[in-house]
Motif scaffolding. Structure first.
Motif, PDB file in Angstrom:
ATOM      1  N   PRO A 191       4.555  -3.337  -0.683  1.00  0.00           N
ATOM      2  CA  PRO A 191       4.612  -2.477   0.506  1.00  0.00           C
ATOM      3  C   PRO A 191       3.550  -1.372   0.497  1.00  0.00           C
ATOM      4  O   PRO A 191       3.051  -0.971   1.558  1.00  0.00           O
ATOM      5  N   ASN A 192       3.195  -0.873  -0.682  1.00  0.00           N
ATOM      6  CA  ASN A 192       2.234   0.228  -0.770  1.00  0.00           C
ATOM      7  C   ASN A 192       0.817  -0.188  -0.408  1.00  0.00           C
ATOM      8  O   ASN A 192      -0.009   0.668  -0.053  1.00  0.00           O
ATOM      9  N   ILE A 193       0.506  -1.467  -0.528  1.00  0.00           N
ATOM     10  CA  ILE A 193      -0.851  -1.934  -0.203  1.00  0.00           C
ATOM     11  C   ILE A 193      -0.868  -2.696   1.123  1.00  0.00           C
ATOM     12  O   ILE A 193      -1.872  -3.330   1.461  1.00  0.00           O
ATOM     13  N   GLY A 194       0.237  -2.644   1.863  1.00  0.00           N
ATOM     14  CA  GLY A 194       0.285  -3.251   3.184  1.00  0.00           C
ATOM     15  C   GLY A 194       0.513  -4.745   3.201  1.00  0.00           C
ATOM     16  O   GLY A 194       0.373  -5.384   4.251  1.00  0.00           O
ATOM     17  N   LEU A 195       0.883  -5.314   2.050  1.00  0.00           N
ATOM     18  CA  LEU A 195       1.110  -6.762   1.987  1.00  0.00           C
ATOM     19  C   LEU A 195       2.463  -7.148   2.567  1.00  0.00           C
ATOM     20  O   LEU A 195       2.632  -8.257   3.077  1.00  0.00           O
ATOM     21  N   ALA A 196       3.444  -6.251   2.489  1.00  0.00           N
ATOM     22  CA  ALA A 196       4.792  -6.584   2.947  1.00  0.00           C
ATOM     23  C   ALA A 196       5.506  -5.334   3.445  1.00  0.00           C
ATOM     24  O   ALA A 196       5.118  -4.206   3.131  1.00  0.00           O
ATOM     25  N   ASP A 197       6.564  -5.570   4.223  1.00  0.00           N
ATOM     26  CA  ASP A 197       7.385  -4.465   4.745  1.00  0.00           C
ATOM     27  C   ASP A 197       8.553  -4.150   3.817  1.00  0.00           C
ATOM     28  O   ASP A 197       9.207  -3.113   3.966  1.00  0.00           O
ATOM     29  N   ILE A 204      18.325 -14.439   9.571  1.00  0.00           N
ATOM     30  CA  ILE A 204      17.212 -13.488   9.657  1.00  0.00           C
ATOM     31  C   ILE A 204      15.904 -14.262   9.547  1.00  0.00           C
ATOM     32  O   ILE A 204      15.694 -15.028   8.609  1.00  0.00           O
ATOM     33  N   ASN A 205      15.032 -14.077  10.516  1.00  0.00           N
ATOM     34  CA  ASN A 205      13.727 -14.721  10.489  1.00  0.00           C
ATOM     35  C   ASN A 205      12.697 -13.740   9.942  1.00  0.00           C
ATOM     36  O   ASN A 205      12.398 -12.715  10.571  1.00  0.00           O
ATOM     37  N   ALA A 206      12.185 -14.028   8.758  1.00  0.00           N
ATOM     38  CA  ALA A 206      11.197 -13.167   8.116  1.00  0.00           C
ATOM     39  C   ALA A 206      10.159 -14.031   7.427  1.00  0.00           C
ATOM     40  O   ALA A 206      10.408 -15.192   7.091  1.00  0.00           O
ATOM     41  N   GLU A 207       8.984 -13.450   7.206  1.00  0.00           N
ATOM     42  CA  GLU A 207       7.891 -14.154   6.541  1.00  0.00           C
ATOM     43  C   GLU A 207       7.955 -13.843   5.045  1.00  0.00           C
ATOM     44  O   GLU A 207       7.937 -12.677   4.636  1.00  0.00           O
ATOM     45  N   ILE A 208       8.051 -14.891   4.213  1.00  0.00           N
ATOM     46  CA  ILE A 208       8.185 -14.713   2.769  1.00  0.00           C
ATOM     47  C   ILE A 208       6.828 -14.875   2.089  1.00  0.00           C
ATOM     48  O   ILE A 208       6.154 -15.876   2.277  1.00  0.00           O
ATOM     49  N   HIS A 209       6.441 -13.848   1.308  1.00  0.00           N
ATOM     50  CA  HIS A 209       5.221 -13.913   0.509  1.00  0.00           C
ATOM     51  C   HIS A 209       5.620 -14.055  -0.952  1.00  0.00           C
ATOM     52  O   HIS A 209       6.164 -13.122  -1.543  1.00  0.00           O
ATOM     53  N   ALA A 210       5.381 -15.216  -1.544  1.00  0.00           N
ATOM     54  CA  ALA A 210       5.725 -15.449  -2.944  1.00  0.00           C
ATOM     55  C   ALA A 210       4.663 -14.839  -3.848  1.00  0.00           C
ATOM     56  O   ALA A 210       3.468 -15.122  -3.711  1.00  0.00           O
ATOM     57  N   ILE A 211       5.108 -13.972  -4.771  1.00  0.00           N
ATOM     58  CA  ILE A 211       4.214 -13.274  -5.698  1.00  0.00           C
ATOM     59  C   ILE A 211       4.742 -13.483  -7.115  1.00  0.00           C
ATOM     60  O   ILE A 211       5.948 -13.368  -7.356  1.00  0.00           O
ATOM     61  N   ALA A 212       3.847 -13.753  -8.065  1.00  0.00           N
ATOM     62  CA  ALA A 212       4.275 -14.018  -9.432  1.00  0.00           C
ATOM     63  C   ALA A 212       4.722 -12.758 -10.157  1.00  0.00           C
ATOM     64  O   ALA A 212       5.614 -12.780 -10.989  1.00  0.00           O
ATOM     65  N   GLY A 213       4.117 -11.605  -9.855  1.00  0.00           N
ATOM     66  CA  GLY A 213       4.479 -10.369 -10.542  1.00  0.00           C
ATOM     67  C   GLY A 213       4.061  -9.153  -9.744  1.00  0.00           C
ATOM     68  O   GLY A 213       3.393  -9.269  -8.699  1.00  0.00           O
ATOM     69  N   SER A 214       4.461  -7.964 -10.235  1.00  0.00           N
ATOM     70  CA  SER A 214       4.128  -6.697  -9.578  1.00  0.00           C
ATOM     71  C   SER A 214       4.519  -6.700  -8.103  1.00  0.00           C
ATOM     72  O   SER A 214       3.744  -6.274  -7.232  1.00  0.00           O
ATOM     73  N   VAL A 215       5.708  -7.168  -7.838  1.00  0.00           N
ATOM     74  CA  VAL A 215       6.200  -7.258  -6.455  1.00  0.00           C
ATOM     75  C   VAL A 215       6.324  -5.880  -5.829  1.00  0.00           C
ATOM     76  O   VAL A 215       6.078  -5.701  -4.622  1.00  0.00           O
ATOM     77  N   GLU A 216       6.686  -4.874  -6.640  1.00  0.00           N
ATOM     78  CA  GLU A 216       6.989  -3.546  -6.101  1.00  0.00           C
ATOM     79  C   GLU A 216       5.801  -2.890  -5.403  1.00  0.00           C
ATOM     80  O   GLU A 216       5.977  -2.003  -4.567  1.00  0.00           O
ATOM     81  N   ILE A 217       4.577  -3.308  -5.738  1.00  0.00           N
ATOM     82  CA  ILE A 217       3.401  -2.679  -5.151  1.00  0.00           C
ATOM     83  C   ILE A 217       3.095  -3.186  -3.741  1.00  0.00           C
ATOM     84  O   ILE A 217       2.342  -2.564  -2.984  1.00  0.00           O
TER      85      ILE A 217
END
Length: 285
Positions: free
Chosen positions: A147-153, A132-145
């Protein structure tokens, strides 16, 4: 004799259970009170209270001889340390999740998408294995937010009960790995430290066995002792004691917690009466 250095989480979901385990092993553990290094009064142990993410490095370097961490973190950081024992608490899973509006659980959804995660190495390995080819955004915390702010799918994060996902409008679609707390050891321990580790490991195993089992006492007619004994998953054989009531005996044994109700039902059907279940403090053999 030099002290055995044990790294534990200073705060977080592993802290309380780790300290309880050590206390159940008979170690007079001080909870720290903002100290980063605390000596145990009745055993040559020095506790190091560390950030969870730092523990694997401390153990690999030999600054800590052993440590208690989540298996998921060990997999993510890929440190050269040895797992001595799985501890049975802090169970969780690292999973992929998507917004509730997405109606598919197929991995193909993530093709060409953005995924936010605190576990980039684990996620990258999983995506590569599944092509699977996907773009990974590494985040230290609050990952769940994300998709709601348009940062990830979608996200890849630790899931325990699933409540945090639900509150953030997400749902779990794929479990990448399952994890629990583990006891790990540095490769740099000397023979003196290894002897201490063996003593600690012996105590921990006795406590964990006790947690997984219950002591059972029951009364049974003498003619049914053999049938009842076959049901009991005992260490060797049950203890059989005669009762004052003629033709009856008392059987004492151990049953596994996870098999508890199945065994109880089978014992009752086989003629057992007056069952008494008792917690076990320690279980040594």
């Amino acid at each position: 004799m030099s002290k055995l250095k044990i790294a534990v989480q200073k705060s977080g979901r592993l802290n309380e259970s780790s300290l309880k385990l050590l206390k159940d092993c008979g170690f007079n553990v001080n909870n720290g009170n903002d100290q980063l290094k605390v000596s145990v009064e009745n055993f040559p142990i020095e506790l190091l209270y560390l950030r969870n993410s730092d523990i694997p490095q401390y153990v690999e370097d030999g600054t800590a001889d052993i440590g208690i961490i989540g298996e998921n973190l060990l997999i993510e950081q890929k440190k050269n340390i040895t797992i001595l024992l799985k501890l049975g608490f802090a169970k969780c899973r690292v999973s992929l999740a998507v917004p509730k509006a997405i109606d598919t659980n197929e991995l193909s959804y993530f093709e060409g998408k953005k995924i936010a995660t605190s576990y980039p190495a684990t996620l990258k390995t999983f995506l590569n294995e599944n092509k699977i080819n996907a773009e990974i955004h590494a985040i230290a915390g609050s990952v769940e937010i994300a998709p709601n702010i348009g940062l990830a799918d979608g996200i890849c994060d630790i899931v325990s009960s699933g409540n945090t996902l639900f509150k953030n409008g997400l749902r779990e679609t794929k479990v990448i790995l399952k994890s629990e707390a583990v006891l790990v050891q540095s490769h740099k321990v000397n023979s003196d430290k290894k002897a201490l580790i063996d003593q600690v490991l012996f105590r921990i195993q006795a406590v964990l066995r006790a947690r997984r089992n219950k002591y059972i006492l029951l009364n049974v007619p003498n003619e049914k002792i053999e049938a009842v004994a076959e049901i009991l998953p005992v260490l060797e054989s049950p203890t059989v004691l005669p009762l004052a009531k003629k033709g009856w005996s008392s059987l004492h044994s151990v049953i596994k917690e996870k098999e508890f109700w199945q065994v109880i039902d089978a014992l009752k059907m086989a003629g057992a009466k007056d069952l008494l279940i008792v917690p076990i403090d320690k279980m040594v053999y």
